[in-house]
Motif scaffolding. Structure first.
Motif, PDB file in Angstrom:
ATOM      1  N   GLU A 105       4.847  -2.311  -0.532  1.00  0.00           N
ATOM      2  CA  GLU A 105       4.115  -3.698  -0.397  1.00  0.00           C
ATOM      3  C   GLU A 105       5.721  -4.731  -0.562  1.00  0.00           C
ATOM      4  O   GLU A 105       5.757  -5.620   0.240  1.00  0.00           O
ATOM      5  N   TYR A 106       6.603  -4.213  -1.407  1.00  0.00           N
ATOM      6  CA  TYR A 106       7.872  -5.082  -1.653  1.00  0.00           C
ATOM      7  C   TYR A 106       8.565  -4.818  -0.366  1.00  0.00           C
ATOM      8  O   TYR A 106       9.211  -5.763   0.311  1.00  0.00           O
ATOM      9  N   ASN A 158       3.373  -0.327  -4.647  1.00  0.00           N
ATOM     10  CA  ASN A 158       4.004  -1.405  -4.992  1.00  0.00           C
ATOM     11  C   ASN A 158       5.557  -1.556  -4.259  1.00  0.00           C
ATOM     12  O   ASN A 158       5.651  -2.670  -3.771  1.00  0.00           O
ATOM     13  N   GLU A 159       6.436  -0.347  -3.798  1.00  0.00           N
ATOM     14  CA  GLU A 159       7.491  -0.319  -3.129  1.00  0.00           C
ATOM     15  C   GLU A 159       7.100  -0.531  -1.849  1.00  0.00           C
ATOM     16  O   GLU A 159       7.988  -1.167  -1.101  1.00  0.00           O
ATOM     17  N   TYR A 211       3.327   3.161  -8.053  1.00  0.00           N
ATOM     18  CA  TYR A 211       4.571   2.872  -7.778  1.00  0.00           C
ATOM     19  C   TYR A 211       4.784   2.949  -6.008  1.00  0.00           C
ATOM     20  O   TYR A 211       5.671   1.975  -5.663  1.00  0.00           O
TER      21      TYR A 211
END
Length: 181
Positions: free
Chosen positions: A101-102, A98-99, A95
């Motif tokens: 990259e976002y 992912n965070e 996570y």
């Protein structure tokens, strides 16, 4: 002015002091400073830096993570016949990646602004001289003695940063000229 007494004397080296121990203890106390909020939240102080980064799927050493072209041959040799790499670690905390990259994919807000003084200067010059840059250069308000080209550049920067405001300002100037006639 005379020198302070004893200052010119050579400083003696203290052989009793263990400098290695002092340096080691200072390094041990230093905690890593983590800028990213996602990484800071997922950080486990009981683990080492390498273990924490590996759990998050981040690289500790960028040189090992992305090999140089000369070492590409060695990396290809490490791949087994079934297609999986030797010793590939699993990501326990995906996570975080992912965070990050976002957050990186979000568009950046342009915060280009000009100082109030520069805006007032440009508006004054346009209001009094129109497009005559040589006249602007001779104006008494030209405190920094800008050349005509420098003034033109400043006006163009103002046009690019505030296009709507510039159009409204020029339209109001045309309206004033029509009212005077």
């Amino acid at each position: 002015m005379p020198k302070a007494k004893g200052k010119s004397r050579r400083q003696k080296f203290s052989y009793k002091l263990n400098r290695k121990r002092l340096y080691r203890s200072a390094r041990r106390r230093a905690k890593p400073r983590i800028e990213c909020a996602h990484v800071r939240h997922a950080w486990d102080p009981a683990k080492s830096v390498a273990q924490n980064l590996a759990d998050m799927g981040l690289a500790e050493d960028p040189n090992k993570a992305v090999p140089i072209a000369r070492k590409a041959l060695l990396v290809k040799a490490d791949v087994e016949s079934d297609g999986q790499e030797k010793g590939k670690k699993t990501v326990i905390k995906p996570y975080v990646l992912n965070e990050m990259e976002y957050e990186a994919s979000l568009p950046e807000k342009k915060s280009n602004t000009l100082s109030r003084d520069l805006i007032d200067y440009v508006r004054y010059m346009i209001q009094n001289h129109g497009e005559n840059y040589k006249e602007m250069a001779r104006d008494e308000k030209n405190y920094y003695q800008d050349t005509p080209k420098q003034i033109k550049r400043k006006i163009n920067v103002y046009k690019n940063f505030y296009p709507e405001e510039y159009k409204a300002f020029v339209a109001s100037l045309k309206q004033e000229k029509m009212d005077v006639q």
